[in-house]
Design an enzyme around this catalytic site. Structure first.
Site, short mmCIF file in Angstrom:
data_model
loop_
_atom_site.label_atom_id
_atom_site.label_comp_id
_atom_site.label_asym_id
_atom_site.label_seq_id
_atom_site.Cartn_x
_atom_site.Cartn_y
_atom_site.Cartn_z
N GLU A 1 0.67 -1.06 -0.03
CA GLU A 1 0.03 -0.07 -0.01
C GLU A 1 0.94 1.33 0.00
O GLU A 1 0.93 1.97 0.94
CB GLU A 1 -0.99 0.02 1.27
CG GLU A 1 -1.85 -0.97 1.11
CD GLU A 1 -3.08 -0.96 2.11
OE1 GLU A 1 -2.98 -0.22 2.89
OE2 GLU A 1 -4.17 -1.66 1.74
N GLU B 1 -5.96 -7.63 -0.69
CA GLU B 1 -6.29 -7.89 0.64
C GLU B 1 -8.05 -7.32 0.52
O GLU B 1 -8.11 -6.33 0.02
CB GLU B 1 -5.81 -6.78 1.36
CG GLU B 1 -4.45 -7.21 2.01
CD GLU B 1 -3.89 -5.99 2.92
OE1 GLU B 1 -4.44 -5.35 3.52
OE2 GLU B 1 -2.35 -5.69 2.76
C1 GAL Z 1 -4.02 -2.79 4.93
C2 GAL Z 1 -2.62 -3.21 5.31
C3 GAL Z 1 -2.36 -4.19 5.97
C4 GAL Z 1 -3.25 -4.02 7.17
C5 GAL Z 1 -4.76 -3.77 7.10
C6 GAL Z 1 -5.52 -3.50 8.16
O1 GAL Z 1 -4.35 -1.40 4.71
O2 GAL Z 1 -2.05 -3.42 3.88
O3 GAL Z 1 -1.12 -4.49 6.40
O4 GAL Z 1 -2.58 -3.04 8.09
O5 GAL Z 1 -4.66 -2.76 6.14
O6 GAL Z 1 -5.65 -4.67 8.85
#
Ligand code: GAL
Length: 981
Positions: A205, A301
């Site tokens: 990110e 994700e």
């Molecule tokens: C995303 C990030 C993850 C984690 C998640 C929230 O933005 O890539 O590493 O932080 O948010 O749990």
């Protein structure tokens, strides 16, 4: 009226219209083969091609939808249990696992990297391959992930150079890290059959505002470095949202093209309708997967839960039960099916097993548990959320048509309360509709193609299919969601599913009237104009046998309600697939001659029924032979129930011994071995106050946990002002010549302030009049640092100082000599994040075998007032049956007004931090392996209290977080005692 009559009559007559269906015709269409579901991947030593087109990944030219779950090996510090979690993923239909590799977990110091024991990445990757899962690898260098400094090692917080840019000072360290990770990963690439790694992520990110030259050069550097290290699978980045950042071509990939994918993350609000990211979205690059038209829709994700901050509901912390409730099974159906409808073909659920951020691993924003409300809870128990994942995962494995979908023509006449996504596979003509109800009332509506109306419960969704193959027959349509089909022996089996009590209708094309036998359940059928319609009310398992009707093979139609579908397990063996019904989990299935050997778990007593290849006549369950009989369904059924899990009895914790510490606060303490804090400059982002030495703990090599300061001065002062930066929940305690001056605690943040970063404070303690005379004095200060900030926006926030930052005496200006002491050398087995700098930790009081014979016996509950640290130790023995997988936790409870906190050590491993008056966590998981379930264990509690209230511990007990008969063999994790530590 709902779905258009036109679209579904096209479906029902797809064959008549000559639309190609099935693998043979797909191959004829000259596209990637869509044939039978690929066998689970393995480390087979063969070469494999890994590519993609705009629809999906292509592995050996075959389309694969990656249905992945995020698991962090570092959040499960017991390598045997990795297999448990991975087997649970595979059993529930996932075909991939996505992992972060956290730099700080592996590196205690520059140039030192540890991949042994609980850090054995090679073992994790081997286990994933043995389990038959593809791997998506995400080694950062920055990972975020709610871990200390977003995964950057403590030592990196004091290096020069701007992190997350192409600054050469930073890249030097990055290259060292990637070299050691890539050396391991290169052995597990699926391209040469060494393992099952198929995708590799660069950075994480990466912040929007660094897309300038420094950012582009950085990404180009990472790309080139990873390729130079021999990683030849497609690379990708996870854009923080569907921003179109870092799409192919936005940075230099050394002339290589077609080997890099665009992905974007999504954590949409569960209380709003699911967003349309791709096919059904609108607006340029905001159109999600269309931001990168030549690569498949990819969500590295997608929120499967959410993390929880310190404190109770009033501070935004709600507990993980709430994360699981707001993102429940129906959320998963609604959101994940919407993703599939929008063309997402690489889908990773963050988290699928969250685990625990043990030791000093958690970032300041979270407490120890990282349960996340995930589908598998922190105790490794499957939750009801796994059911929709299981249904969709099995479906993707059985119906390859789903890997290539186009948006079909609009559906007209739809019930306005439903959102309908029409989709078609252009090669096979198979049609799909995702039908979603975002309202709070159930919708029942007639559908033109079926006799029975369709019901979609409130806030739920389903996928309807038409024109797909189910074994050797073709589905005209079904108002139930297809789940899987397979061939077992001479018959085909097709499973459809939905909510219990629903009336469903499933129609099969049959050239002539078949013979239909309802073997079990509430079903009716009729044949008309080449279509067999079976209507059934879902409840348990309805079984309908269809024979003849133009097909040589019988078809067993199984209509399962959700609960039953969650007890149906498909396992592909080299001799053909096996379908098992009944137990809580099927881990493995193997065929040896006429024997099918099954391993798995039960919780309640359970039936066992097996459909397998021809010739199977004997069933073994967890090495035991079962008496079975053949059924009219073509299965073998155990005559007796499999036993459930026996009771697990846990001992009371008694025999506590107690010892006070903090000798560092005493005037006469010998600190001559401590580092003198005399540095004058720092790479921290926190300014060094004019005229004062650097007091930041990291600058002296102390990166985790508590840190002590002793300031020696001569003379009198009225008061002293101490400034510190700690991260949320930090605190500072001070003593003058051994007498407590007081404690300052950072306030519990609320939702707004938790994100604000530094958590700094200045507190002034008046010095007691008796201490204002001239003379040598010692000011002792203990700072409980919480962890380093993450660096989510790439502006070096992980470099904010931790510890004291400035000290000013009021009424005098004495010369002060500062000495500092934090954690001793990193534990060689438990790693750098296991202990901080408390006296007891430095002396090994947390370790097994520490000679505590001289400590005084003590009982709980306690109520004592003291500023400082007190330790308690005890031992306990467990004798859990080795055929039982018991998840054990340590639960602390007390009057919530008492201001104290506890660090919990099990056999020397730091299982986390309990803050009695903040919460919300009371139970700390003790992973088996660290916990000796058959043997003796040492518990040590380091209790830090500020003396403003009586402090505990109150009640401290072992609790059973879950249990199952079965499990995986668990090796004891090396837990060296004092001598080795
Ligand atoms: C995303 C990030 C993850 C984690 C998640 C929230 O933005 O890539 O590493 O932080 O948010 O749990």
């Amino acid at each position: 009226m709902v779905l258009s009559r036109r679209s579904f009559s096209a479906l029902a007559t797809a064959g008549a219209l000559g639309l190609s269906l099935g693998s043979g015709s797909a191959a004829a269409a000259g596209t990637a083969p869509t044939g039978p579901a690929p066998v689970p991947p393995e480390a087979d030593g063969e070469r494999h091609t890994i590519g993609f087109d705009r629809y999906s990944m292509l592995i050996d030219g075959r389309r694969v939808v990656l249905w992945s779950g995020e698991v962090h090996p570092f959040r499960l510090p017991s390598p045997s249990l990795w297999r448990d979690v991975l087997q649970k993923l595979r059993a529930h239909g996932y075909n991939a696992v996505s992992i972060y590799v956290s730099w700080n977990y592996h590196s205690p110091a520059p140039g030192r990297y540890d991949f042994t024991g609980v850090r054995d990445l090679d073992l994790f990757l081997r286990t994933a391959a043995e389990t038959g899962l593809y791997v998506i690898l995400r080694p950062g260098p920055y990972i975020n992930a709610e871990v200390d400094a977003g995964g950057f090692p403590g030592w990196l917080t004091v290096t020069e150079g701007t992190a997350r840019t192409s600054d050469p000072a930073y890249l030097r360290h990055v290259d060292e890290w990637l070299t050691v990770v890539d050396r391991i990963v290169a052995r597990h690439l699926h391209t040469d059959g060494g393992g099952t790694v198929v995708l590799y992520q660069l950075e994480n990110e990466y912040a929007d505002h660094v897309t300038g030259p420094l950012g582009r050069d950085y990404m180009a550097h990472l790309y080139a470095k990873v390729r130079a290290d021999g990683i030849d699978v497609p690379l990708f980045h996870n854009d923080k949202g569907r921003n179109g950042h870092w799409t192919p071509g936005t940075f230099d990939t050394g002339g290589e093209s077609g080997r890099y994918l665009y992905g974007f993350d999504g954590y949409p609000s569960p209380v709003k309708p699911p967003p349309d990211w791709g096919y059904f979205g609108v607006g340029g690059t905001k159109g999600g997967s269309t931001a990168s038209p030549s690569t498949p829709g990819f969500m590295p994700e997608f929120g499967g839960g959410w993390f929880d901050p310190w404190g109770g509901a009033e501070f935004g912390g709600k507990g993980y039960a709430e994360s699981a409730r707001t993102r429940d099974a129906a959320y998963e159906r609604r959101f994940y099916l919407t993703n599939l409808a929008n063309g997402i073909k690489i889908h990773n659920v963050y988290m699928t097993f969250g685990g625990t951020s043990w030791g000093w691993l958690p970032a300041p924003v979270v407490y120890t548990s990282y349960d996340y409300g995930a589908a598998l809870d922190e105790a490794r128990r499957p939750t009801p959320k796994l059911v929709p994942m299981h249904q969709i995962g099995q479906l993707l494995r059985s119906v390859p048509d789903l890997a290539k979908l186009d948006r079909a023509g609009p559906v007209t006449g739809t019930d306005p309360r439903l959102t309908v996504y029409p989709l078609v596979n252009p090669d096979t003509g198979a049609r799909f509709h995702v039908v979603r109800n975002d309202g709070t009332a159930e919708v029942t509506t007639p559908v033109p193609f079926a006799r029975l109306p369709l019901t979609v419960p409130a806030l739920d969704a389903r996928l309807l299919a038409a024109g797909i193959l189910v074994g050797r027959r073709k589905l005209a349509y079904s108002t139930a969601q297809p789940m899987l089909w397979l061939t077992a022996g001479r018959q085909d089996i097709a499973v459809f599913t939905g909510r219990s009590g629903e009336h469903t209708e499933t129609a099969l094309e049959c050239a002539s009237e078949p013979t239909v036998t309802v073997l079990a359940g509430d079903a009716a059928h009729e044949y008309e104009s080449g279509v067999l319609r079976v209507s059934a009310r879902l409840g348990g398992l309805t079984r309908v046998l269809v024979e003849g009707g133009g097909s040589s093979a019988p078809l067993l139609l199984l209509l399962a309600d959700d609960e039953t579908s969650g007890r149906l397990w498909r396992y592909d063996t080299p001799s053909g697939p096996v379908l098992v019904r009944g137990p809580a989990l099927l881990r493995t299935a193997a065929l040896r001659g006429s024997v099918v050997e099954l391993t798995g778990d039960t919780v309640e007593a359970a039936e066992l029924e097996v459909w397998g290849p021809r010739g199977v006549s004997e069933v073994h369950w967890n090495q035991g032979v079962l008496r079975t009989r053949a059924t009219a369904s073509g299965s073998l059924r155990a005559e007796r129930l499999l036993p459930g899990v026996p009771d697990v009895r846990l001992p009371a914790l008694t025999g506590w011994r107690r010892c006070e510490e903090n000798p560092e606060s005493a005037a006469g303490f010998d600190d001559s071995g401590w580092r003198v804090a005399d540095r004058t400059s720092s790479h921290s982002t926190t300014p060094v106050p004019a005229g004062q030495p650097v007091l930041f703990a990291d600058d002296y090599g102390f990166h985790y946990g508590d840190v002590w300061y002793r300031g020696h001065f001569e003379g009198a002062a009225d008061s002293v002002s101490l400034s510190c930066v700690t991260g949320t929940q930090g605190l500072l305690m001070a003593w003058l010549d051994g007498r407590p001056l007081g404690t300052h605690r950072m306030p519990v943040p609320d939702r707004k302030t938790v994100r604000q970063g530094t958590w700094d404070a200045t507190v002034t303690f008046p010095l007691p009049p008796a201490e204002r005379s001239e003379g040598p004095r010692v000011l002792s200060v203990l700072v409980r640092r919480m962890q380093h900030d993450q660096d989510g926006k790439a502006d070096d926030t992980h470099k904010a100082a931790r510890g004291l930052t400035a000290v000013t005496f009021n009424g005098a200006s004495p010369e002060v000599t500062w000495r500092i002491q934090g954690e001793t050398a990193a534990d060689p087995v438990r790693g750098p994040l296991n202990h901080g700098g408390l006296h007891g930790e430095r002396e090994g009081w947390h370790l097994p075998g520490f000679a505590d014979g001289g400590w005084k016996a003590a009982g709980f509950p306690r109520a004592e007032r003291r500023q400082g640290v007190v330790w308690y130790r005890t031992e306990f023995r467990l004798s859990v049956d080795s055929a039982v997988d018991a998840s054990v936790g340590l639960t602390l409870t007390d009057d919530p007004d008492r201001a104290y906190r506890v660090q919990i050590f099990l056999n020397g491993w730091n299982m986390g931090q309990y803050i009695n008056d903040v919460g919300p966590q009371h139970t700390f998981v003790l992973p088996n392996g660290l916990l000796r379930t058959r043997g003796s264990n040492t518990l040590a509690l380091a209790v830090l209290s500020d003396g403003t209230t009586p402090s505990g511990p109150g009640e401290v007990e072992l609790t059973l977080m879950g249990s199952a008969a079965g499990g995986v063999p668990v090796s004891v994790v090396d837990s060296p005692g004092r001598a080795a530590g």
